[in-house]
Scaffold this motif. Structure first.
Motif, PDB file in Angstrom:
ATOM      1  N   VAL A  20      31.783  42.185  33.026  1.00 37.28           N
ATOM      2  CA  VAL A  20      31.967  43.298  33.966  1.00 37.28           C
ATOM      3  C   VAL A  20      31.410  42.923  35.338  1.00 37.28           C
ATOM      4  CG1 VAL A  20      31.259  45.670  34.500  1.00 37.28           C
ATOM      5  CG2 VAL A  20      32.053  45.090  32.201  1.00 37.28           C
ATOM      6  N   VAL A  21      30.205  42.373  35.370  1.00 36.75           N
ATOM      7  CA  VAL A  21      29.592  41.954  36.635  1.00 36.75           C
ATOM      8  C   VAL A  21      30.449  40.876  37.294  1.00 36.75           C
ATOM      9  CG1 VAL A  21      27.604  40.753  37.635  1.00 36.75           C
ATOM     10  CG2 VAL A  21      27.246  42.604  36.011  1.00 36.75           C
ATOM     11  N   GLY A  22      30.938  39.924  36.517  1.00 36.22           N
ATOM     12  CA  GLY A  22      31.796  38.868  37.047  1.00 36.22           C
ATOM     13  C   GLY A  22      33.103  39.399  37.594  1.00 36.22           C
ATOM     14  N   VAL A  23      33.699  40.363  36.900  1.00 36.25           N
ATOM     15  CA  VAL A  23      34.958  40.955  37.361  1.00 36.25           C
ATOM     16  C   VAL A  23      34.741  41.700  38.678  1.00 36.25           C
ATOM     17  CG1 VAL A  23      36.700  42.726  36.865  1.00 36.25           C
ATOM     18  CG2 VAL A  23      36.047  41.093  35.097  1.00 36.25           C
ATOM     19  N   VAL A  24      33.677  42.487  38.755  1.00 38.10           N
ATOM     20  CA  VAL A  24      33.386  43.224  39.992  1.00 38.10           C
ATOM     21  C   VAL A  24      33.193  42.243  41.149  1.00 38.10           C
ATOM     22  CG1 VAL A  24      31.683  44.701  41.152  1.00 38.10           C
ATOM     23  CG2 VAL A  24      32.437  45.258  38.839  1.00 38.10           C
ATOM     24  N   GLY A  25      32.399  41.222  40.924  1.00 39.29           N
ATOM     25  CA  GLY A  25      32.171  40.220  41.963  1.00 39.29           C
ATOM     26  C   GLY A  25      33.434  39.463  42.332  1.00 39.29           C
ATOM     27  N   ALA A  26      34.263  39.115  41.345  1.00 41.19           N
ATOM     28  CA  ALA A  26      35.502  38.386  41.603  1.00 41.19           C
ATOM     29  C   ALA A  26      36.495  39.251  42.368  1.00 41.19           C
ATOM     30  CB  ALA A  26      36.109  37.892  40.292  1.00 41.19           C
ATOM     31  N   VAL A  27      36.550  40.544  42.059  1.00 39.61           N
ATOM     32  CA  VAL A  27      37.421  41.462  42.815  1.00 39.61           C
ATOM     33  C   VAL A  27      36.960  41.525  44.269  1.00 39.61           C
ATOM     34  CG1 VAL A  27      38.075  43.894  43.093  1.00 39.61           C
ATOM     35  CG2 VAL A  27      38.222  42.818  40.846  1.00 39.61           C
ATOM     36  N   ILE A  28      35.644  41.589  44.485  1.00 42.07           N
ATOM     37  CA  ILE A  28      35.105  41.587  45.848  1.00 42.07           C
ATOM     38  C   ILE A  28      35.504  40.290  46.554  1.00 42.07           C
ATOM     39  CG2 ILE A  28      32.977  41.483  47.211  1.00 42.07           C
ATOM     40  CD1 ILE A  28      31.727  43.372  45.062  1.00 42.07           C
ATOM     41  N   LEU A  29      35.353  39.154  45.866  1.00 41.66           N
ATOM     42  CA  LEU A  29      35.707  37.863  46.444  1.00 41.66           C
ATOM     43  C   LEU A  29      37.189  37.803  46.801  1.00 41.66           C
ATOM     44  CD1 LEU A  29      35.047  34.915  47.180  1.00 41.66           C
ATOM     45  CD2 LEU A  29      35.453  34.333  44.777  1.00 41.66           C
ATOM     46  N   LEU A  30      38.056  38.229  45.896  1.00 43.41           N
ATOM     47  CA  LEU A  30      39.491  38.193  46.161  1.00 43.41           C
ATOM     48  C   LEU A  30      39.874  39.151  47.290  1.00 43.41           C
ATOM     49  CD1 LEU A  30      40.906  37.924  42.535  1.00 43.41           C
ATOM     50  CD2 LEU A  30      40.857  36.144  44.289  1.00 43.41           C
ATOM     51  N   ALA A  31      39.194  40.292  47.389  1.00 37.60           N
ATOM     52  CA  ALA A  31      39.454  41.233  48.487  1.00 37.60           C
ATOM     53  C   ALA A  31      39.069  40.605  49.821  1.00 37.60           C
ATOM     54  CB  ALA A  31      38.696  42.530  48.263  1.00 37.60           C
ATOM     55  N   ILE A  32      37.949  39.890  49.847  1.00 32.96           N
ATOM     56  CA  ILE A  32      37.523  39.209  51.076  1.00 32.96           C
ATOM     57  C   ILE A  32      38.539  38.123  51.448  1.00 32.96           C
ATOM     58  CG2 ILE A  32      35.772  37.655  52.046  1.00 32.96           C
ATOM     59  CD1 ILE A  32      33.692  39.284  50.391  1.00 32.96           C
ATOM     60  N   ILE A  33      38.979  37.354  50.463  1.00 31.29           N
ATOM     61  CA  ILE A  33      39.969  36.307  50.717  1.00 31.29           C
ATOM     62  C   ILE A  33      41.263  36.914  51.255  1.00 31.29           C
ATOM     63  CG2 ILE A  33      41.465  34.581  49.603  1.00 31.29           C
ATOM     64  CD1 ILE A  33      39.052  33.947  47.766  1.00 31.29           C
ATOM     65  N   ASN A  34      41.709  38.021  50.653  1.00 31.86           N
ATOM     66  CA  ASN A  34      42.922  38.693  51.131  1.00 31.86           C
ATOM     67  C   ASN A  34      42.753  39.187  52.561  1.00 31.86           C
ATOM     68  OD1 ASN A  34      44.321  38.296  48.756  1.00 31.86           O
ATOM     69  ND2 ASN A  34      43.896  40.322  47.944  1.00 31.86           N
ATOM     70  N   ALA A  35      41.594  39.729  52.884  1.00 36.53           N
ATOM     71  CA  ALA A  35      41.339  40.221  54.239  1.00 36.53           C
ATOM     72  C   ALA A  35      41.358  39.069  55.250  1.00 36.53           C
ATOM     73  CB  ALA A  35      40.004  40.961  54.291  1.00 36.53           C
ATOM     74  N   ILE A  36      40.782  37.943  54.875  1.00 36.99           N
ATOM     75  CA  ILE A  36      40.758  36.783  55.768  1.00 36.99           C
ATOM     76  C   ILE A  36      42.170  36.239  55.980  1.00 36.99           C
ATOM     77  CG2 ILE A  36      40.013  34.368  55.964  1.00 36.99           C
ATOM     78  CD1 ILE A  36      37.370  35.271  54.619  1.00 36.99           C
ATOM     79  N   GLN A  37      42.948  36.228  54.917  1.00 39.78           N
ATOM     80  CA  GLN A  37      44.314  35.715  55.010  1.00 39.78           C
ATOM     81  C   GLN A  37      45.275  36.730  55.628  1.00 39.78           C
ATOM     82  OE1 GLN A  37      45.270  34.543  50.989  1.00 39.78           O
ATOM     83  NE2 GLN A  37      44.322  32.544  51.229  1.00 39.78           N
ATOM     84  N   GLY A  38      44.815  37.968  55.803  1.00 39.71           N
ATOM     85  CA  GLY A  38      45.634  39.007  56.412  1.00 39.71           C
ATOM     86  C   GLY A  38      46.678  39.595  55.482  1.00 39.71           C
ATOM     87  N   LYS A  39      46.424  39.537  54.179  1.00 35.36           N
ATOM     88  CA  LYS A  39      47.343  40.108  53.201  1.00 35.36           C
ATOM     89  C   LYS A  39      46.802  41.423  52.690  1.00 35.36           C
ATOM     90  CE  LYS A  39      49.016  35.659  51.677  1.00 35.36           C
ATOM     91  NZ  LYS A  39      49.175  34.738  50.564  1.00 35.36           N
ATOM     92  N   LYS A  40      47.718  42.251  52.182  1.00 36.36           N
ATOM     93  CA  LYS A  40      47.325  43.546  51.624  1.00 36.36           C
ATOM     94  C   LYS A  40      46.847  43.386  50.211  1.00 36.36           C
ATOM     95  CE  LYS A  40      50.382  46.222  54.480  1.00 36.36           C
ATOM     96  NZ  LYS A  40      51.454  47.147  54.548  1.00 36.36           N
TER      97      LYS A  40
END
Length: 80
Positions: free
Chosen positions: A60-80
């Motif tokens: 659960v902790v890993g999933v929450v952190g990974a979702v945060i990481l992927l959201a940051i990556i998406n924001a940097i790449q300019g994707k929704k």
């Protein structure tokens, strides 16, 4: 060590499905995202004074952190 890779892979895979990136990511990317996500999730949960208990808690902790990481990556790449 191997168990951490397995849990990281599971966490990364679940997070990639949540963020709809599963088709773009392979198993190695899932493991890497899951392991880095575990570190991010542990840090975030630590801010609230929470700790993961057992394998399910670590996932659960890993999933929450990974979702945060992927959201940051998406924001940097300019994707929704």
């Amino acid at each position: 060590m191997i168990w951490s890779l397995i849990l990281g892979g599971i966490a990364g895979w679940i997070a990639s499905m949540i963020m709809k990136k599963d088709a773009q990511m392979g198993i190695i990317a899932n493991v890497i995202v899951g392991i880095i996500g575990g570190a991010i999730g542990s840090w975030v949960f630590g801010l609230f004074g929470l700790k993961a208990g057992g394998n399910i808690g670590q996932i659960v902790v890993g999933v929450v952190g990974a979702v945060i990481l992927l959201a940051i990556i998406n924001a940097i790449q300019g994707k929704k």
